[in-house]
Write a protein that holds these residues in place. Structure first.
Motif, mmCIF file in Angstrom:
data_model
loop_
_atom_site.group_PDB
_atom_site.id
_atom_site.type_symbol
_atom_site.label_atom_id
_atom_site.label_comp_id
_atom_site.label_asym_id
_atom_site.label_seq_id
_atom_site.Cartn_x
_atom_site.Cartn_y
_atom_site.Cartn_z
ATOM 1 N N ARG A 95 14.648 -3.295 -4.088
ATOM 2 C CA ARG A 95 15.597 -3.585 -3.005
ATOM 3 C C ARG A 95 14.845 -4.091 -1.770
ATOM 4 N N THR A 96 15.458 -5.037 -1.063
ATOM 5 C CA THR A 96 14.839 -5.609 0.129
ATOM 6 C C THR A 96 14.879 -4.605 1.272
ATOM 7 N N VAL A 97 13.727 -4.379 1.894
ATOM 8 C CA VAL A 97 13.664 -3.467 3.041
ATOM 9 C C VAL A 97 13.239 -4.202 4.312
ATOM 10 N N ARG A 98 12.680 -5.400 4.170
ATOM 11 C CA ARG A 98 12.267 -6.156 5.353
ATOM 12 C C ARG A 98 12.175 -7.632 4.991
ATOM 13 N N PRO A 155 0.816 -1.231 0.000
ATOM 14 C CA PRO A 155 0.000 0.000 0.000
ATOM 15 C C PRO A 155 0.840 1.267 0.000
ATOM 16 N N ASP A 156 2.010 1.212 0.650
ATOM 17 C CA ASP A 156 2.853 2.406 0.732
ATOM 18 C C ASP A 156 3.909 2.449 -0.370
ATOM 19 N N GLY A 157 3.747 1.625 -1.396
ATOM 20 C CA GLY A 157 4.698 1.583 -2.494
ATOM 21 C C GLY A 157 5.634 0.395 -2.389
ATOM 22 N N GLY A 158 6.157 -0.048 -3.518
ATOM 23 C CA GLY A 158 7.021 -1.208 -3.517
ATOM 24 C C GLY A 158 6.225 -2.490 -3.661
ATOM 25 N N PHE A 159 6.827 -3.599 -3.273
ATOM 26 C CA PHE A 159 6.243 -4.909 -3.535
ATOM 27 C C PHE A 159 6.385 -5.809 -2.311
ATOM 28 N N ARG A 160 5.534 -6.800 -2.236
ATOM 29 C CA ARG A 160 5.657 -7.861 -1.225
ATOM 30 C C ARG A 160 5.750 -9.190 -1.956
ATOM 31 N N VAL A 161 6.830 -9.912 -1.692
ATOM 32 C CA VAL A 161 7.036 -11.240 -2.257
ATOM 33 C C VAL A 161 6.854 -12.261 -1.143
ATOM 34 N N ARG A 162 5.851 -13.100 -1.274
ATOM 35 C CA ARG A 162 5.703 -14.234 -0.369
ATOM 36 C C ARG A 162 6.215 -15.459 -1.096
ATOM 37 N N TYR A 163 7.166 -16.149 -0.468
ATOM 38 C CA TYR A 163 7.834 -17.286 -1.111
ATOM 39 C C TYR A 163 7.776 -18.460 -0.144
#
Length: 480
Positions: free
Chosen positions: A156-159, A81-89
């Motif tokens: 880039r990974t942030v979390r 929601p705040d920008g960027g992406f979420r990858v669930r693997y």
């Protein structure tokens, strides 16, 4: 690592089967699982250790070759929601089924990796697990190690978060189908984001100086009682999928290094002599490599569908020799933590159904993310893991090389004396009359001997098949 990749979809000819049996015996490949191992696998498949968290509401999907059933990874991608992406693997949780120091665990340490033969594979774990209960097959609820990787708008990974959870894949996709859906604009958002995130990660790979070799696969297919051989150049979808695995492996390495316990996949920088020889090969193949152009940039400019470029990419794999596993604990991080081709710290953690070390990497990352110490059984195994993986990898490479030789010989055994068009792709430094030739048709890469004369590296050449014996696993050519 092997110089060639081999993918085989069938094999039935008796001489070929006999040669493959001999190769299994020569390399001491286990044929069957002991009864106590099978019994434990059956019990574990029926009653695994289940996690508390339920992530079955996430519509995961897998991307694998169409015939694969040992599915290690499932993914879901979304926008934050705040920008960027979420990858669930989601990665198959093999530790939910394997009891440390039990028969199943001991057998996995004996096998180390899944081995692939033209007439079938020799799995790391019994098929009730590897192709059944533990595999992330569609519409099957499974325990998994669930990675949640939050990325910024540049990829880039942030979390990073790692935890156990139940997952349920909704679809089993293949590379060609993924590519077609993306190219035609019919991919739903989670799949379309695989292309978007994959391209962002490829840009970051360029930025940090990493390199992914798009080496063509040598493919053998069975058709109408005979065999056909060809090369398959990787699709962009192959690369996007690989970037998700690389992303996770890099995150795993960072967690391990920060926690002071881990097992990394490491590769030192190639020596100057190896790069100099590769420059000579590029010149011989007619590939322009200005001195100001870095190796990684040159490789990214090549087209694996071009025979000269494909030959050079095969030679590039020589720079990957020397890769190994580095284990550490007690807070003593090793001096070498990076993998030269990745250009960053990296760990194998995404293929536990097919590779022993990944089960241990998962436990180390779970512990690191929970700010807890690794399980005792993991720490006890760490010192020996690099040696075990080195031996298992050597055997897997020997299997691949042996299978390539045997299949090529079987395909060509009735064509001794025929003349083919080829390109000399390698010449031995101390024996300039011997080297490697790649045929235009069929897709064979084999030894060539020219006697006292020197072979013309990089040039097209008419060559005569002088030997093709599946029993000896050798194919040999000479200049026509």
């Amino acid at each position: 690592m092997p110089r060639r990749h081999l993918h085989v979809t069938g094999a039935a000819e008796a001489p070929l089967r006999a040669a493959l049996r001999d190769l299994r015996a020569e390399l001491d490949v286990p044929e069957t699982f002991p009864a106590d191992v099978l019994a434990e696998a059956e019990r574990a498949a029926a009653d695994p250790r289940l996690p508390d968290e339920d992530a079955t509401g996430v519509p995961f999907f897998t991307v694998d070759p169409p015939t694969s059933v040992d599915l290690d990874q499932a993914m879901h991608l979304s926008r934050r929601p705040d920008g960027g992406f979420r990858v669930r693997y989601a990665i198959a949780d093999v530790a939910a089924y394997v009891t440390p120091e039990g028969p199943l665990d001991a057998e996995a340490h004996r096998r180390v990796t899944t081995l692939y033969f033209p007439d079938g594979k020799v799995p790391l774990h019994p098929t009730p697990l590897s192709e059944g209960a533990a595999s992330l097959l569609p519409d099957q609820t499974c325990p998994a190690v669930l990675w949640t990787l939050d990325l910024d708008a540049d990829g880039r990974t942030v979390r990073t978060d790692v935890r156990r959870a139940l997952v349920r894949s909704r679809a089993k996709l293949d590379y060609e189908g993924v590519q077609r859906a993306v190219d035609t604009g019919t991919a739903e958002e989670p799949l379309a984001l695989l292309a978007e995130v994959g391209r962002l990660r490829e840009r970051l790979e360029v930025e940090r100086g990493g390199i992914s070799l798009n080496v063509p696969e040598q493919e053998v297919t069975e058709k109408d009682g005979t065999y056909e051989l060809g090369f398959r150049a990787p699709l962009p979808a192959d690369g996007w999928n690989a970037q998700i695995s690389l992303l996770t492996g890099m995150a795993a390495a960072d967690l391990m290094i920060a926690s002071g316990a881990g097992v990394l996949r490491t590769l030192p920088l190639a020596p100057d002599g190896a790069v100099t020889r590769l420059r000579h090969t590029a010149k011989a193949l007619g590939i322009d490599w200005p001195h100001h152009v870095p190796y990684a940039r040159l490789v990214r400019s090549l087209d694996p569908r071009d025979p000269r470029h494909a030959a050079f990419l095969q030679e590039c794999t020589t720079l990957l020799r020397g890769a190994g596993y580095t284990a550490f604990s007690g807070g003593e991080v090793p001096e070498l933590t990076t993998h030269a081709a990745v250009a960053a710290p990296y760990a194998h953690c995404t293929a536990p159904l097919r590779r022993l070390v990944d089960r241990y990497a998962a436990e180390l990352c779970l512990a690191a993310c929970a700010d807890a110490g690794p399980p005792d059984w993991v720490l006890a195994a760490l010192p020996e893991l690099p040696r075990e993986m080195a031996e298992g990898t050597r055997r897997a490479n020997a299997v691949e090389r042996g299978c390539v030789d045997i299949v090529e010989a079987a395909l060509l055994k009735d064509r001794v004396g025929e003349v083919f068009d080829g390109v000399v792709v390698d010449v031995k430094e101390r024996e300039p009359g011997a080297g490697t030739v790649q045929l235009a048709e069929p897709a064979v890469v084999a030894r060539i001997e020219a006697g006292p004369g020197a072979l013309p590296l990089g040039e097209r050449l008419r060559v005569r098949l002088t030997q093709a014996d599946p029993g000896r696993a050798k194919v040999l050519f000479a200049p026509a």
